[in-house]
Design an enzyme around this catalytic site. Structure first.
Site, PDB file in Angstrom:
ATOM      1  N   LYS A 162       0.816  -1.199   0.000  1.00 22.65           N
ATOM      2  CA  LYS A 162       0.000   0.000   0.000  1.00 22.65           C
ATOM      3  C   LYS A 162       0.853   1.254   0.000  1.00 22.65           C
ATOM      4  O   LYS A 162       0.385   2.343  -0.314  1.00 22.65           O
ATOM      5  CB  LYS A 162      -0.861   0.020   1.284  1.00 22.65           C
ATOM      6  CG  LYS A 162      -1.719  -1.198   1.465  1.00 22.65           C
ATOM      7  CD  LYS A 162      -2.235  -1.239   2.923  1.00 22.65           C
ATOM      8  CE  LYS A 162      -2.718  -2.617   3.254  1.00 22.65           C
ATOM      9  NZ  LYS A 162      -2.901  -2.800   4.702  1.00 22.65           N
ATOM     10  N   GLY A 163       2.127   1.093   0.392  1.00 20.99           N
ATOM     11  CA  GLY A 163       2.981   2.249   0.662  1.00 20.99           C
ATOM     12  C   GLY A 163       3.157   3.229  -0.487  1.00 20.99           C
ATOM     13  O   GLY A 163       3.335   4.421  -0.275  1.00 20.99           O
ATOM     14  N   GLU A 201       7.519   2.099  -6.119  1.00 19.59           N
ATOM     15  CA  GLU A 201       7.624   1.699  -4.713  1.00 19.59           C
ATOM     16  C   GLU A 201       7.785   2.929  -3.819  1.00 19.59           C
ATOM     17  O   GLU A 201       8.186   4.000  -4.289  1.00 19.59           O
ATOM     18  CB  GLU A 201       8.867   0.809  -4.538  1.00 19.59           C
ATOM     19  CG  GLU A 201       8.636  -0.595  -4.093  1.00 19.59           C
ATOM     20  CD  GLU A 201       7.958  -0.819  -2.763  1.00 19.59           C
ATOM     21  OE1 GLU A 201       7.153   0.019  -2.308  1.00 19.59           O
ATOM     22  OE2 GLU A 201       8.235  -1.868  -2.171  1.00 19.59           O
ATOM     23  N   ASP A 202       7.504   2.762  -2.542  1.00 18.58           N
ATOM     24  CA  ASP A 202       7.695   3.871  -1.597  1.00 18.58           C
ATOM     25  C   ASP A 202       9.171   4.039  -1.230  1.00 18.58           C
ATOM     26  O   ASP A 202       9.694   5.142  -1.194  1.00 18.58           O
ATOM     27  CB  ASP A 202       6.827   3.691  -0.340  1.00 18.58           C
ATOM     28  CG  ASP A 202       6.966   2.320   0.331  1.00 18.58           C
ATOM     29  OD1 ASP A 202       7.759   1.473  -0.137  1.00 18.58           O
ATOM     30  OD2 ASP A 202       6.270   2.094   1.335  1.00 18.58           O
ATOM     31  N   ASP A 253      14.995  -0.416   0.577  1.00 19.43           N
ATOM     32  CA  ASP A 253      15.785  -0.548   1.796  1.00 19.43           C
ATOM     33  C   ASP A 253      16.855  -1.611   1.544  1.00 19.43           C
ATOM     34  O   ASP A 253      17.883  -1.314   0.946  1.00 19.43           O
ATOM     35  CB  ASP A 253      14.803  -0.916   2.923  1.00 19.43           C
ATOM     36  CG  ASP A 253      15.424  -0.915   4.299  1.00 19.43           C
ATOM     37  OD1 ASP A 253      16.331  -0.104   4.538  1.00 19.43           O
ATOM     38  OD2 ASP A 253      15.008  -1.722   5.146  1.00 19.43           O
ATOM     39  N   LYS A 302      17.405   4.035   0.412  1.00 23.54           N
ATOM     40  CA  LYS A 302      18.361   3.956   1.530  1.00 23.54           C
ATOM     41  C   LYS A 302      19.530   3.088   1.090  1.00 23.54           C
ATOM     42  O   LYS A 302      19.613   1.920   1.472  1.00 23.54           O
ATOM     43  CB  LYS A 302      17.699   3.244   2.725  1.00 23.54           C
ATOM     44  CG  LYS A 302      16.879   4.076   3.661  1.00 23.54           C
ATOM     45  CD  LYS A 302      16.573   3.235   4.913  1.00 23.54           C
ATOM     46  CE  LYS A 302      15.195   3.469   5.443  1.00 23.54           C
ATOM     47  NZ  LYS A 302      14.823   2.550   6.539  1.00 23.54           N
ATOM     48  N   PHE A 308      14.318   5.102  10.300  1.00 26.46           N
ATOM     49  CA  PHE A 308      12.996   4.589   9.973  1.00 26.46           C
ATOM     50  C   PHE A 308      12.047   5.755   9.765  1.00 26.46           C
ATOM     51  O   PHE A 308      11.808   6.549  10.663  1.00 26.46           O
ATOM     52  CB  PHE A 308      12.469   3.646  11.049  1.00 26.46           C
ATOM     53  CG  PHE A 308      11.299   2.846  10.547  1.00 26.46           C
ATOM     54  CD1 PHE A 308      11.507   1.740   9.726  1.00 26.46           C
ATOM     55  CD2 PHE A 308      10.002   3.234  10.831  1.00 26.46           C
ATOM     56  CE1 PHE A 308      10.427   1.032   9.217  1.00 26.46           C
ATOM     57  CE2 PHE A 308       8.915   2.518  10.324  1.00 26.46           C
ATOM     58  CZ  PHE A 308       9.131   1.416   9.519  1.00 26.46           C
ATOM     59  N   ASP A 348       4.514   3.465   6.307  1.00 21.45           N
ATOM     60  CA  ASP A 348       3.839   3.179   7.577  1.00 21.45           C
ATOM     61  C   ASP A 348       4.778   2.640   8.626  1.00 21.45           C
ATOM     62  O   ASP A 348       5.866   2.136   8.326  1.00 21.45           O
ATOM     63  CB  ASP A 348       2.755   2.122   7.346  1.00 21.45           C
ATOM     64  CG  ASP A 348       3.347   0.723   7.119  1.00 21.45           C
ATOM     65  OD1 ASP A 348       4.181   0.580   6.194  1.00 21.45           O
ATOM     66  OD2 ASP A 348       3.011  -0.204   7.873  1.00 21.45           O
ATOM     67  N   ARG A 375       0.454   6.525   7.310  1.00 22.50           N
ATOM     68  CA  ARG A 375       0.480   6.633   5.848  1.00 22.50           C
ATOM     69  C   ARG A 375      -0.129   7.950   5.370  1.00 22.50           C
ATOM     70  O   ARG A 375       0.204   8.448   4.301  1.00 22.50           O
ATOM     71  CB  ARG A 375      -0.303   5.479   5.204  1.00 22.50           C
ATOM     72  CG  ARG A 375       0.299   4.093   5.444  1.00 22.50           C
ATOM     73  CD  ARG A 375      -0.359   3.099   4.496  1.00 22.50           C
ATOM     74  NE  ARG A 375      -0.160   1.707   4.887  1.00 22.50           N
ATOM     75  CZ  ARG A 375       0.902   0.976   4.563  1.00 22.50           C
ATOM     76  NH1 ARG A 375       1.881   1.508   3.878  1.00 22.50           N
ATOM     77  NH2 ARG A 375       0.991  -0.282   4.943  1.00 22.50           N
TER      78      ARG A 375
END
Ligand code: IMP
Ligand code: MG
Length: 184
Positions: A48-49, A104-105, A108, A136, A157, A164, A170
């Site tokens: 959902k990000g 994508e959000d 990582d 990142k 983070f 989220d 969000r």
């Protein structure tokens, strides 16, 4: 800091304001518009990000395109990746011969997207590229080319603008670093 709004009290700092995000997304949209001239672009939103980023980015791309959605398993209530990626909801339509842009959000460790990329390339897409709001790079565990990203961030983070912690935050319009006491 907009301290009159309760959610902001859980943030240590704001990394990117909504204005900075809008500016970054606009630039990315212009670049994608140039790069995908004459191609058969399908934008895939990783739920959902990526939803706010996806909705804003597609409106900055001045090309005919189609959209589709995918759900993959993520962190759950933890801030550490499990290393295991599960396809929860697949695309509605075939991507054979298409130029796929996975949205994508955040990248990582890179494990989610390297897995997804392999899956999509296996379906005879003409090309598969990645657009991520945040990157990142210091956390990377697998090699991954991220063709389009708005901002590189340090190892913290972050939440907001789709990102989220335990499904919350969000709806924050900005991206901020979550206070460690909120997840430790
Ligand atoms: P990766 O597979 O380790 O690259 O993880 C990607 C996914 O982890 C992202 O799509 C996010 O859902 C989640 N994630 C990674 N870092 C953060 C963060 O700082 N805040 C919120 N979610 C994150
Ligand atoms: Mg997540």
């Amino acid at each position: 800091m907009e301290s009159n709004w309760k959610l902001y009290q859980d943030l240590e700092t704001i990394l990117y304001s909504r204005e900075q995000i809008a500016e970054g997304v606009k630039k990315l949209g212009q670049k994608i518009t140039q790069d995908y001239q004459g191609k058969d672009l399908v934008m895939i939103c990783i739920l959902k990000g990526a939803t706010p980023f996806f909705a804003d980015l597609m409106r900055e791309i001045d090309l005919p395109l189609t959209i589709d959605f995918m759900v993959v398993s993520s962190y759950g209530a933890s801030t550490k990746t499990s290393g295991e990626v599960k396809l929860v909801k697949d695309l509605d339509r075939s991507i054979q011969g298409k130029d796929v842009l996975v949205v994508e959000d955040i990248v990582d460790t890179g494990m989610t997207l390297s897995y997804l990329k392999r899956v999509l390339e296996g379906r005879q897409a003409n090309s598969v590229a990645i657009a991520s709001l945040l990157d990142k790079p210091s956390r990377r565990k697998v090699e991954l080319d991220v063709q389009y990203s708005c901002f590189e961030i340090p190892d913290a983070f972050v939440v907001g603008y789709g990102l989220d912690f335990d499904e919350k935050y969000r709806n924050l319009p900005d991206v901020g670093v979550l206070k460690p006491e909120k997840y430790l």
